[in-house]
Write a protein that holds these residues in place. Structure first.
Motif, mmCIF file in Angstrom:
data_model
loop_
_atom_site.group_PDB
_atom_site.id
_atom_site.type_symbol
_atom_site.label_atom_id
_atom_site.label_comp_id
_atom_site.label_asym_id
_atom_site.label_seq_id
_atom_site.Cartn_x
_atom_site.Cartn_y
_atom_site.Cartn_z
ATOM 1 N N SER A 37 0.835 -1.214 0.000
ATOM 2 C CA SER A 37 0.000 0.000 0.000
ATOM 3 C C SER A 37 0.867 1.259 0.000
ATOM 4 O O SER A 37 0.532 2.250 -0.652
ATOM 5 C CB SER A 37 -0.943 0.004 1.209
ATOM 6 O OG SER A 37 -0.239 -0.290 2.388
ATOM 7 N N GLY A 38 2.021 1.215 0.693
ATOM 8 C CA GLY A 38 2.905 2.382 0.706
ATOM 9 C C GLY A 38 3.409 2.698 -0.698
ATOM 10 O O GLY A 38 3.434 3.866 -1.113
ATOM 11 N N PHE A 41 0.599 4.173 -2.739
ATOM 12 C CA PHE A 41 0.367 5.578 -2.377
ATOM 13 C C PHE A 41 1.453 6.497 -2.944
ATOM 14 O O PHE A 41 1.160 7.577 -3.432
ATOM 15 C CB PHE A 41 0.303 5.725 -0.852
ATOM 16 C CG PHE A 41 -0.987 5.236 -0.245
ATOM 17 C CD1 PHE A 41 -2.103 5.005 -1.026
ATOM 18 C CD2 PHE A 41 -1.090 5.018 1.125
ATOM 19 C CE1 PHE A 41 -3.305 4.554 -0.466
ATOM 20 C CE2 PHE A 41 -2.282 4.581 1.698
ATOM 21 C CZ PHE A 41 -3.383 4.340 0.899
ATOM 22 N N ARG A 42 2.704 6.029 -2.880
ATOM 23 C CA ARG A 42 3.786 6.896 -3.377
ATOM 24 C C ARG A 42 3.758 7.027 -4.894
ATOM 25 O O ARG A 42 4.325 7.967 -5.444
ATOM 26 C CB ARG A 42 5.159 6.380 -2.896
ATOM 27 C CG ARG A 42 5.477 6.782 -1.465
ATOM 28 C CD ARG A 42 6.884 6.410 -1.055
ATOM 29 N NE ARG A 42 7.066 4.986 -0.895
ATOM 30 C CZ ARG A 42 6.647 4.274 0.158
ATOM 31 N NH1 ARG A 42 6.058 4.881 1.155
ATOM 32 N NH2 ARG A 42 6.832 2.981 0.218
ATOM 33 N N TYR A 57 -1.882 12.878 5.095
ATOM 34 C CA TYR A 57 -1.794 11.939 6.214
ATOM 35 C C TYR A 57 -0.387 11.382 6.350
ATOM 36 O O TYR A 57 0.175 11.349 7.446
ATOM 37 C CB TYR A 57 -2.797 10.785 6.041
ATOM 38 C CG TYR A 57 -4.213 11.210 6.339
ATOM 39 C CD1 TYR A 57 -4.691 11.206 7.650
ATOM 40 C CD2 TYR A 57 -5.065 11.631 5.335
ATOM 41 C CE1 TYR A 57 -5.990 11.609 7.940
ATOM 42 C CE2 TYR A 57 -6.359 12.043 5.607
ATOM 43 C CZ TYR A 57 -6.820 12.031 6.904
ATOM 44 O OH TYR A 57 -8.098 12.433 7.189
ATOM 45 N N SER A 58 0.182 10.921 5.223
ATOM 46 C CA SER A 58 1.469 10.227 5.339
ATOM 47 C C SER A 58 2.579 11.180 5.785
ATOM 48 O O SER A 58 3.482 10.772 6.500
ATOM 49 C CB SER A 58 1.831 9.494 4.050
ATOM 50 O OG SER A 58 1.908 10.394 3.005
ATOM 51 N N GLU A 62 0.561 9.649 9.894
ATOM 52 C CA GLU A 62 -0.749 9.097 10.280
ATOM 53 C C GLU A 62 -1.313 8.209 9.184
ATOM 54 O O GLU A 62 -0.874 8.263 8.037
ATOM 55 C CB GLU A 62 -1.713 10.265 10.557
ATOM 56 C CG GLU A 62 -1.363 10.914 11.883
ATOM 57 C CD GLU A 62 -2.099 12.209 12.118
ATOM 58 O OE1 GLU A 62 -3.085 12.471 11.416
ATOM 59 O OE2 GLU A 62 -1.646 12.953 13.001
ATOM 60 N N VAL A 64 -3.974 6.880 6.476
ATOM 61 C CA VAL A 64 -5.010 7.342 5.549
ATOM 62 C C VAL A 64 -6.321 6.668 5.985
ATOM 63 O O VAL A 64 -6.294 5.498 6.395
ATOM 64 C CB VAL A 64 -4.606 6.927 4.109
ATOM 65 C CG1 VAL A 64 -5.668 7.304 3.104
ATOM 66 C CG2 VAL A 64 -3.244 7.532 3.745
ATOM 67 N N ARG A 100 -3.994 -2.199 8.024
ATOM 68 C CA ARG A 100 -3.267 -1.533 9.113
ATOM 69 C C ARG A 100 -4.189 -1.126 10.253
ATOM 70 O O ARG A 100 -3.725 -0.527 11.224
ATOM 71 C CB ARG A 100 -2.601 -0.278 8.574
ATOM 72 C CG ARG A 100 -1.072 -0.390 8.552
ATOM 73 C CD ARG A 100 -0.575 0.609 7.578
ATOM 74 N NE ARG A 100 0.678 1.154 7.859
ATOM 75 C CZ ARG A 100 1.670 1.146 6.960
ATOM 76 N NH1 ARG A 100 1.533 0.523 5.813
ATOM 77 N NH2 ARG A 100 2.789 1.752 7.229
ATOM 78 N N ARG A 153 4.742 7.331 13.691
ATOM 79 C CA ARG A 153 4.391 6.098 12.982
ATOM 80 C C ARG A 153 4.433 4.880 13.913
ATOM 81 O O ARG A 153 3.609 3.973 13.817
ATOM 82 C CB ARG A 153 5.345 5.880 11.793
ATOM 83 C CG ARG A 153 4.828 6.567 10.526
ATOM 84 C CD ARG A 153 5.872 6.934 9.515
ATOM 85 N NE ARG A 153 6.721 5.888 8.999
ATOM 86 C CZ ARG A 153 6.372 4.997 8.074
ATOM 87 N NH1 ARG A 153 5.164 4.989 7.573
ATOM 88 N NH2 ARG A 153 7.221 4.101 7.643
HETATM 89 P P1 AMP Z 1 4.583 2.466 4.242
HETATM 90 O O1 AMP Z 1 5.482 2.693 3.074
HETATM 91 O O2 AMP Z 1 3.863 1.164 4.170
HETATM 92 O O3 AMP Z 1 5.277 2.639 5.542
HETATM 93 O O4 AMP Z 1 3.441 3.593 4.170
HETATM 94 C C1 AMP Z 1 3.763 4.962 4.131
HETATM 95 C C2 AMP Z 1 2.552 5.767 4.606
HETATM 96 O O5 AMP Z 1 1.429 5.531 3.758
HETATM 97 C C3 AMP Z 1 2.058 5.413 6.005
HETATM 98 O O6 AMP Z 1 2.755 6.107 7.022
HETATM 99 C C4 AMP Z 1 0.600 5.849 5.941
HETATM 100 O O7 AMP Z 1 0.479 7.251 6.060
HETATM 101 C C5 AMP Z 1 0.234 5.470 4.509
HETATM 102 N N1 AMP Z 1 -0.290 4.082 4.458
HETATM 103 C C6 AMP Z 1 0.291 3.003 3.872
HETATM 104 N N2 AMP Z 1 -0.489 1.930 3.978
HETATM 105 C C7 AMP Z 1 -1.592 2.309 4.665
HETATM 106 C C8 AMP Z 1 -2.762 1.637 5.106
HETATM 107 N N3 AMP Z 1 -2.964 0.336 4.882
HETATM 108 N N4 AMP Z 1 -3.691 2.368 5.765
HETATM 109 C C9 AMP Z 1 -3.530 3.680 5.996
HETATM 110 N N5 AMP Z 1 -2.440 4.376 5.626
HETATM 111 C C10 AMP Z 1 -1.459 3.694 4.962
#
Ligand code: AMP
Length: 204
Positions: A37-38, A41-42, A57-58, A62, A64, A100, A153
């Motif tokens: 998911s990260g 999102f990126r 949020y990120s 926090e 999402v 999450r 985080r």
């Molecule tokens: P990560 O790369 O997985 O550490 O994700 C980076 C950021 O994306 C996190 O700090 C959250 O803000 C957001 N994020 C990633 N996955 C989720 C998820 N399943 N639910 C909510 N926010 C998420």
């Protein structure tokens, strides 16, 4: 397709535990389809409405909101399927960074059937923070350069994400010490995942 639930395994653990590293290696093994998911999102257009929301949020460390997270994840998965990268009958979905929250577990239950969870365990928070800081520079993840955001985080992980483990039956959870060599962690991770791949192959 309504009612279709994709077989999945979770790669679970505190930020910096090495979920992405393992996920990327496993993604090269036929039969797995890695879905972070990260990373999703990126990869979003930062100027789009969803992209801005996610960024808001990120950047604070926090989460999402659940409904937005699952909507974006599902749209990404459908797109991967439509271009033939993700083939449900051939692939075991490896979910990395999702679910999450317990709310996400509930919504995801309509989309996936979780067969196994690899829990990457690390009790050395200092080591994790150092790993995240190094990764921030190497992978251009500016949010992770701030120790304050990283600590946030961890707080969020403890309060909202750790309870995800209680949502699933204990029998499908495998604990793997994540501070060993990447190869060692991989070996143990595969001990939990290969039986799931095999059982799928024999039921086809
Ligand atoms: P990560 O790369 O997985 O550490 O994700 C980076 C950021 O994306 C996190 O700090 C959250 O803000 C957001 N994020 C990633 N996955 C989720 C998820 N399943 N639910 C909510 N926010 C998420």
């Amino acid at each position: 397709m309504a009612g279709e639930r994709f077989p999945a395994a979770l790669i679970f653990g505190v930020p910096g535990a090495g979920k992405g590293t393992q996920g990327e290696i496993l993604a090269r093994i036929p039969g797995f389809f890695h879905c972070s998911s990260g990373v999703i999102f990126r990869s979003m257009d930062q100027d789009s409405e969803d992209g801005q929301l996610v960024r808001d949020y990120s950047s604070r460390g926090e989460l999402v909101p659940d409904d937005v997270t699952i909507r974006i994840w599902r749209a990404w998965l459908d797109a991967q399927r439509s271009i033939g990268r993700y083939i449900p009958r051939k692939h075991l979905l490896l979910l990395d960074g999702i679910p999450r929250t317990r709310g996400q577990c509930e919504i995801l239950g309509e989309h996936v059937d979780v067969k196994a969870i690899v829990h990457l365990v690390c009790n050395d928070e200092r080591a994790m923070i150092e790993r995240i800081r190094r990764r921030a520079m190497l992978e251009d993840r500016p949010d992770d350069l701030s120790e304050e955001v990283t600590r946030r985080r961890f707080d969020v992980y403890r309060k909202e994400t750790a309870p995800v483990l209680d949502f699933y039956p204990n029998e499908i959870i495998g604990n793997v010490e994540s501070t060993g060599l990447v190869a060692e962690v991989l070996m143990e991770t595969l001990q939990y995942l290969v039986p799931v791949l095999k059982s799928r192959a024999t039921t086809k």
